[in-house]
Design an enzyme around this catalytic site. Structure first.
Site, PDB file in Angstrom:
ATOM      1  N   CYS A   8     -20.341   3.109 -20.867  1.00  0.00           N
ATOM      2  CA  CYS A   8     -20.604   1.853 -20.143  1.00  0.00           C
ATOM      3  C   CYS A   8     -19.303   1.265 -19.608  1.00  0.00           C
ATOM      4  O   CYS A   8     -19.249   0.772 -18.478  1.00  0.00           O
ATOM      5  CB  CYS A   8     -21.281   0.832 -21.054  1.00  0.00           C
ATOM      6  SG  CYS A   8     -22.898   1.326 -21.678  1.00  0.00           S
ATOM      7  N   CYS A  54     -20.161   0.521 -25.981  1.00  0.00           N
ATOM      8  CA  CYS A  54     -20.499   1.792 -25.336  1.00  0.00           C
ATOM      9  C   CYS A  54     -19.358   2.283 -24.445  1.00  0.00           C
ATOM     10  O   CYS A  54     -19.062   1.675 -23.410  1.00  0.00           O
ATOM     11  CB  CYS A  54     -21.786   1.587 -24.527  1.00  0.00           C
ATOM     12  SG  CYS A  54     -22.176   2.892 -23.359  1.00  0.00           S
TER      13      CYS A  54
END
Length: 126
Positions: A31, A28
């Site tokens: 993230c 991600c």
């Protein structure tokens, strides 16, 4: 920052006053950009437990938490989830969030939770 698993999640939330949790995954991009902000906030608030849940390794936990997009930071105070939002937060927002969580009137929060649970139980029995 500690790694949280299905085995440690509940005890961590139960045994600590304030717990911030970041649901994330290695693949991600958002993230990865949120991780340094999360770590810096963790370092500047040693009285708060900062945990991370790898949604790939802990799919059942992520499912039980209803995670549909990541990153998803959550904050628990006295075993009550008081914040949840999908998406990365900038440093200033993290600092404001921590201040707001510290300032919560937890007696009032617990009263509201009890009232909501009682109302839900009443509706379920009708």
């Amino acid at each position: 920052t500690v790694t949280l698993t299905a085995d440690s999640f509940q005890d961590t939330v139960t045994d600590n006053d304030i717990v911030m949790v970041d649901f994330w995954a290695e693949w991600c991009g958002p993230c990865k950009s949120f991780a340094p902000v999360y770590e810096a906030t963790s370092e500047s608030n040693p009285d708060i437990v900062f945990g991370k849940v790898d949604t790939e390794a802990e799919q059942a936990l992520a499912g039980a938490a209803g995670i549909q997009s990541i990153p998803t930071p959550m904050v628990f105070r006295e075993r009550v989830m008081v914040f949840r939002q999908s998406g990365a937060l900038p440093q200033q927002a993290m600092d404001q969030l921590i201040s707001q969580v510290r300032e919560l009137d937890m007696e009032d929060v617990h009263r509201q939770v009890a009232e909501a649970e009682a109302e839900s139980a009443t509706q379920a029995s009708q």
